[in-house]
Design a protein around this motif. Structure first.
Motif, PDB file in Angstrom:
ATOM      1  N   THR A  74       0.826 -19.371   3.945  1.00  0.00           N
ATOM      2  CA  THR A  74       2.040 -18.907   4.621  1.00  0.00           C
ATOM      3  C   THR A  74       1.737 -17.609   5.349  1.00  0.00           C
ATOM      4  O   THR A  74       0.637 -17.073   5.265  1.00  0.00           O
ATOM      5  N   ILE A  75       2.744 -17.099   6.035  1.00  0.00           N
ATOM      6  CA  ILE A  75       2.615 -15.818   6.724  1.00  0.00           C
ATOM      7  C   ILE A  75       2.927 -14.664   5.781  1.00  0.00           C
ATOM      8  O   ILE A  75       2.340 -13.593   5.864  1.00  0.00           O
ATOM      9  N   ASN A  76       3.872 -14.883   4.868  1.00  0.00           N
ATOM     10  CA  ASN A  76       4.299 -13.805   3.978  1.00  0.00           C
ATOM     11  C   ASN A  76       4.648 -14.348   2.596  1.00  0.00           C
ATOM     12  O   ASN A  76       4.692 -15.565   2.376  1.00  0.00           O
ATOM     13  N   ALA A  77       4.903 -13.441   1.666  1.00  0.00           N
ATOM     14  CA  ALA A  77       5.165 -13.823   0.283  1.00  0.00           C
ATOM     15  C   ALA A  77       6.495 -14.544   0.131  1.00  0.00           C
ATOM     16  O   ALA A  77       6.632 -15.419  -0.736  1.00  0.00           O
ATOM     17  N   ALA A  78       7.496 -14.197   0.947  1.00  0.00           N
ATOM     18  CA  ALA A  78       8.795 -14.860   0.845  1.00  0.00           C
ATOM     19  C   ALA A  78       8.661 -16.350   1.141  1.00  0.00           C
ATOM     20  O   ALA A  78       9.270 -17.191   0.461  1.00  0.00           O
ATOM     21  N   GLU A  79       7.862 -16.693   2.148  1.00  0.00           N
ATOM     22  CA  GLU A  79       7.628 -18.104   2.458  1.00  0.00           C
ATOM     23  C   GLU A  79       6.934 -18.802   1.290  1.00  0.00           C
ATOM     24  O   GLU A  79       7.281 -19.929   0.931  1.00  0.00           O
ATOM     25  N   MET A  80       5.936 -18.134   0.709  1.00  0.00           N
ATOM     26  CA  MET A  80       5.187 -18.749  -0.388  1.00  0.00           C
ATOM     27  C   MET A  80       6.083 -18.970  -1.592  1.00  0.00           C
ATOM     28  O   MET A  80       6.021 -20.018  -2.248  1.00  0.00           O
ATOM     29  N   ALA A  81       6.926 -18.000  -1.923  1.00  0.00           N
ATOM     30  CA  ALA A  81       7.833 -18.144  -3.059  1.00  0.00           C
ATOM     31  C   ALA A  81       8.767 -19.330  -2.859  1.00  0.00           C
ATOM     32  O   ALA A  81       9.058 -20.077  -3.802  1.00  0.00           O
ATOM     33  N   ASP A  82       9.205 -19.528  -1.641  1.00  0.00           N
ATOM     34  CA  ASP A  82      10.092 -20.657  -1.363  1.00  0.00           C
ATOM     35  C   ASP A  82       9.361 -21.984  -1.518  1.00  0.00           C
ATOM     36  O   ASP A  82       9.911 -22.935  -2.074  1.00  0.00           O
ATOM     37  N   LEU A  83       8.122 -22.058  -1.060  1.00  0.00           N
ATOM     38  CA  LEU A  83       7.351 -23.294  -1.206  1.00  0.00           C
ATOM     39  C   LEU A  83       7.132 -23.636  -2.674  1.00  0.00           C
ATOM     40  O   LEU A  83       7.173 -24.806  -3.064  1.00  0.00           O
ATOM     41  N   ILE A  84       6.893 -22.629  -3.493  1.00  0.00           N
ATOM     42  CA  ILE A  84       6.714 -22.869  -4.927  1.00  0.00           C
ATOM     43  C   ILE A  84       7.979 -23.477  -5.516  1.00  0.00           C
ATOM     44  O   ILE A  84       7.931 -24.426  -6.314  1.00  0.00           O
ATOM     45  N   GLU A  85       9.124 -22.963  -5.099  1.00  0.00           N
ATOM     46  CA  GLU A  85      10.397 -23.492  -5.601  1.00  0.00           C
ATOM     47  C   GLU A  85      10.610 -24.925  -5.151  1.00  0.00           C
ATOM     48  O   GLU A  85      11.025 -25.781  -5.944  1.00  0.00           O
ATOM     49  N   VAL A  86      10.317 -25.216  -3.888  1.00  0.00           N
ATOM     50  CA  VAL A  86      10.516 -26.568  -3.362  1.00  0.00           C
ATOM     51  C   VAL A  86       9.589 -27.557  -4.056  1.00  0.00           C
ATOM     52  O   VAL A  86      10.000 -28.652  -4.452  1.00  0.00           O
ATOM     53  N   ALA A  87       8.322 -27.181  -4.218  1.00  0.00           N
ATOM     54  CA  ALA A  87       7.365 -28.064  -4.884  1.00  0.00           C
ATOM     55  C   ALA A  87       7.797 -28.342  -6.317  1.00  0.00           C
ATOM     56  O   ALA A  87       7.728 -29.476  -6.803  1.00  0.00           O
ATOM     57  N   SER A  88       8.278 -27.307  -7.013  1.00  0.00           N
ATOM     58  CA  SER A  88       8.735 -27.466  -8.386  1.00  0.00           C
ATOM     59  C   SER A  88       9.955 -28.373  -8.462  1.00  0.00           C
ATOM     60  O   SER A  88      10.046 -29.248  -9.335  1.00  0.00           O
ATOM     61  N   ARG A  89      10.857 -28.192  -7.535  1.00  0.00           N
ATOM     62  CA  ARG A  89      12.087 -28.992  -7.536  1.00  0.00           C
ATOM     63  C   ARG A  89      11.805 -30.468  -7.332  1.00  0.00           C
ATOM     64  O   ARG A  89      12.470 -31.333  -7.902  1.00  0.00           O
ATOM     65  N   HIS A  90      10.792 -30.773  -6.524  1.00  0.00           N
ATOM     66  CA  HIS A  90      10.467 -32.176  -6.237  1.00  0.00           C
ATOM     67  C   HIS A  90       9.369 -32.720  -7.149  1.00  0.00           C
ATOM     68  O   HIS A  90       9.064 -33.915  -7.090  1.00  0.00           O
ATOM     69  N   GLY A  91       8.773 -31.857  -7.964  1.00  0.00           N
ATOM     70  CA  GLY A  91       7.751 -32.312  -8.896  1.00  0.00           C
ATOM     71  C   GLY A  91       6.500 -32.831  -8.228  1.00  0.00           C
ATOM     72  O   GLY A  91       5.857 -33.764  -8.723  1.00  0.00           O
ATOM     73  N   VAL A  92       6.104 -32.215  -7.103  1.00  0.00           N
ATOM     74  CA  VAL A  92       4.923 -32.655  -6.367  1.00  0.00           C
ATOM     75  C   VAL A  92       3.848 -31.572  -6.383  1.00  0.00           C
ATOM     76  O   VAL A  92       4.111 -30.400  -6.643  1.00  0.00           O
ATOM     77  N   PHE A  93       2.626 -31.987  -6.102  1.00  0.00           N
ATOM     78  CA  PHE A  93       1.469 -31.098  -6.133  1.00  0.00           C
ATOM     79  C   PHE A  93       1.402 -30.261  -4.862  1.00  0.00           C
ATOM     80  O   PHE A  93       1.640 -30.754  -3.751  1.00  0.00           O
ATOM     81  N   LEU A  94       1.030 -28.984  -5.016  1.00  0.00           N
ATOM     82  CA  LEU A  94       0.841 -28.084  -3.884  1.00  0.00           C
ATOM     83  C   LEU A  94      -0.343 -27.182  -4.166  1.00  0.00           C
ATOM     84  O   LEU A  94      -0.474 -26.649  -5.267  1.00  0.00           O
ATOM     85  N   MET A  95      -1.215 -27.019  -3.158  1.00  0.00           N
ATOM     86  CA  MET A  95      -2.354 -26.116  -3.306  1.00  0.00           C
ATOM     87  C   MET A  95      -2.763 -25.555  -1.955  1.00  0.00           C
ATOM     88  O   MET A  95      -2.709 -26.238  -0.934  1.00  0.00           O
ATOM     89  N   GLU A  96      -3.163 -24.285  -1.973  1.00  0.00           N
ATOM     90  CA  GLU A  96      -3.737 -23.643  -0.794  1.00  0.00           C
ATOM     91  C   GLU A  96      -5.215 -23.985  -0.723  1.00  0.00           C
ATOM     92  O   GLU A  96      -5.930 -23.935  -1.729  1.00  0.00           O
ATOM     93  N   ALA A  97      -5.691 -24.323   0.477  1.00  0.00           N
ATOM     94  CA  ALA A  97      -7.068 -24.793   0.650  1.00  0.00           C
ATOM     95  C   ALA A  97      -8.041 -23.621   0.807  1.00  0.00           C
ATOM     96  O   ALA A  97      -8.581 -23.376   1.891  1.00  0.00           O
ATOM     97  N   VAL A  98      -8.265 -22.907  -0.289  1.00  0.00           N
ATOM     98  CA  VAL A  98      -9.298 -21.868  -0.313  1.00  0.00           C
ATOM     99  C   VAL A  98     -10.549 -22.523  -0.890  1.00  0.00           C
ATOM    100  O   VAL A  98     -10.819 -22.456  -2.093  1.00  0.00           O
ATOM    101  N   TRP A  99     -11.315 -23.166  -0.039  1.00  0.00           N
ATOM    102  CA  TRP A  99     -12.409 -24.028  -0.497  1.00  0.00           C
ATOM    103  C   TRP A  99     -13.501 -23.280  -1.237  1.00  0.00           C
ATOM    104  O   TRP A  99     -14.199 -23.862  -2.080  1.00  0.00           O
ATOM    105  N   SER A 100     -13.647 -21.972  -0.960  1.00  0.00           N
ATOM    106  CA  SER A 100     -14.696 -21.195  -1.618  1.00  0.00           C
ATOM    107  C   SER A 100     -14.565 -21.237  -3.133  1.00  0.00           C
ATOM    108  O   SER A 100     -15.575 -21.206  -3.854  1.00  0.00           O
ATOM    109  N   ARG A 101     -13.356 -21.293  -3.645  1.00  0.00           N
ATOM    110  CA  ARG A 101     -13.162 -21.262  -5.098  1.00  0.00           C
ATOM    111  C   ARG A 101     -13.806 -22.462  -5.799  1.00  0.00           C
ATOM    112  O   ARG A 101     -14.014 -22.436  -7.001  1.00  0.00           O
ATOM    113  N   PHE A 102     -14.111 -23.499  -5.049  1.00  0.00           N
ATOM    114  CA  PHE A 102     -14.583 -24.740  -5.651  1.00  0.00           C
ATOM    115  C   PHE A 102     -16.069 -25.001  -5.426  1.00  0.00           C
ATOM    116  O   PHE A 102     -16.599 -25.984  -5.916  1.00  0.00           O
ATOM    117  N   LEU A 103     -16.739 -24.134  -4.682  1.00  0.00           N
ATOM    118  CA  LEU A 103     -18.137 -24.362  -4.342  1.00  0.00           C
ATOM    119  C   LEU A 103     -19.060 -24.139  -5.535  1.00  0.00           C
ATOM    120  O   LEU A 103     -18.835 -23.245  -6.360  1.00  0.00           O
TER     121      LEU A 103
END
Length: 374
Positions: free
Chosen positions: A130-159
């Motif tokens: 997202t651009i800011n934390a307010a957007e991210m907080a809202d996405l977390i709420e929406v994902a939780s409400r719908h019970g679906v998976f959400l992840m930011e693609a920071v690929w370095s964490r998985f290398l």
């Protein structure tokens, strides 16, 4: 000094683990939003997974959507149409799409991800999510409400190389970690039409580059208690480069530098009471580590990757969805939120503001006027 906070290692890169392309469960049907360079690179790796199907792609242009679909073998292609609506909306409505990968410019991430989540799709969204934390907080709420998976693609964490780095730090070989230095930069010719330089697209060094040096600092020391930022803005208000000094209550420090003006070593050094480790370049995709204890000989460890390197984060997304998880333990939503909160503070210090900030503020103000709202 308290022990460092380490990012959890995903199963697909543990020693002796099967290849990340090997199936771990039911087949997932992927939709891809956007058709740029990063979308193409990630799509190549999606196609490598044994339990993945390239189901649909969307673009604003019919020609671009069809060409991308033909090139990679997608079953469907969607594009903006006066009668049928936006291409991405058609993709989100496709019942044959299970999970969506979003690779649009930063400023579009929030709207696209939110609509996909509301449609009941699992989502992997490129960084910065997202651009800011307010957007991210809202996405977390929406994902939780719908019970679906959400992840930011920071690929370095998985290398493999990065996860071996965490193993070395956790082993105590380097003692207590006291400071981290990391940089990432390249000279990007100014082009107001490029997403890198466009404020409306979330352009600038911070949102495009800084997450990678920050990943090293967070992996070694956790999120900081203090941040001091310096940098330079161009006439459009875009940060051309920045330097972050991170402070920790333990006394540890980190210095992170990101630049769209200059090329640097693009490495990271983590220093402890018993020695140090340096990553190879580039810091966001290293394939070697140099380890030294005090004045002893330097040991070099080298790693091989499967595909373009995105297979590891794609395996984690696939595994999590197959197991019914709504977030990754390696890239938890709380980390994305804390990153955006840190970036909000950095932007406030630098004086960087994006149109999305005004839109989010307006939306929050409108919600506050709704009777019964908190």
């Amino acid at each position: 000094m308290s022990a460092p906070q380490f990012i959890r290692t995903p199963p697909c890169v543990l020693q002796g683990a099967p290849s990340p392309v090997q199936a771990t469960g039911r087949i997932l049907r992927w939709g891809v939003v956007a058709t740029g360079r990063i979308a193409a690179r990630v799509t190549e790796d999606i196609a490598r997974l044994e339990d993945a199907v390239l189901q649909a792609v969307s673009s604003r242009s019919q020609a671009t959507a069809v060409e991308f679909a033909d090139r990679f073998g997608f079953a469907s292609s969607y594009y903006d149409d006066e009668a049928r609506g936006k291409g991405y909306q058609q993709l989100f409505e496709d019942p044959d799409v299970d999970v969506v990968y979003i690779a649009s410019p930063h400023a579009q991430h929030y709207e696209l991800t939110r609509e996909a989540l509301e449609a009941g799709k699992h989502v992997l969204c490129e960084k910065s999510i997202t651009i800011n934390a307010a957007e991210m907080a809202d996405l977390i709420e929406v994902a939780s409400r719908h019970g679906v998976f959400l992840m930011e693609a920071v690929w370095s964490r998985f290398l493999p190389c990065i996860n071996r780095l965490w193993e070395i730090l956790a082993s105590g070989e380097l003692g207590d970690i006291h400071w981290v230095q990391a940089d990432l930069g390249f000279p990007a010719p100014y082009d107001p039409a490029s997403r890198l330089w466009d404020p409306a697209a979330g352009g600038g060094a911070l949102l495009d580059l800084t997450v990678y040096p920050l990943t090293i600092a967070v992996g070694a020391l956790g999120f900081p208690q203090r941040v001091h930022a310096t940098g330079a803005l161009n006439s459009d208000g875009v940060d051309t480069q920045n330097a972050l000094n991170l402070g920790y209550d333990s006394g540890a420090v980190a210095q992170l530098t990101s630049s769209l003006l200059a090329s640097g070593p693009r490495t990271a050094v983590i220093s402890g009471s018993e020695g140090w480790v340096r990553t190879g370049a580039p810091v966001h995709n290293p394939v070697e580590l140099h380890i030294q204890q005090h004045q002893g000989e330097t040991r070099v460890e080298r790693f091989q990757q499967v595909g373009n390197g995105y297979t590891y984060e794609l395996r984690e997304v696939t595994r999590c969805i197959q197991e019914g998880l709504t977030e990754s333990p390696t890239m938890p939503l709380a980390d994305s939120l804390r990153t955006m909160q840190l970036f909000d503070e950095v932007r406030a210090q630098l004086g960087v503001r994006y149109p999305n900030d005004d839109l989010q503020a307006a939306a929050s103000h409108a919600f506050s006027k709704v009777p019964g709202s908190a």
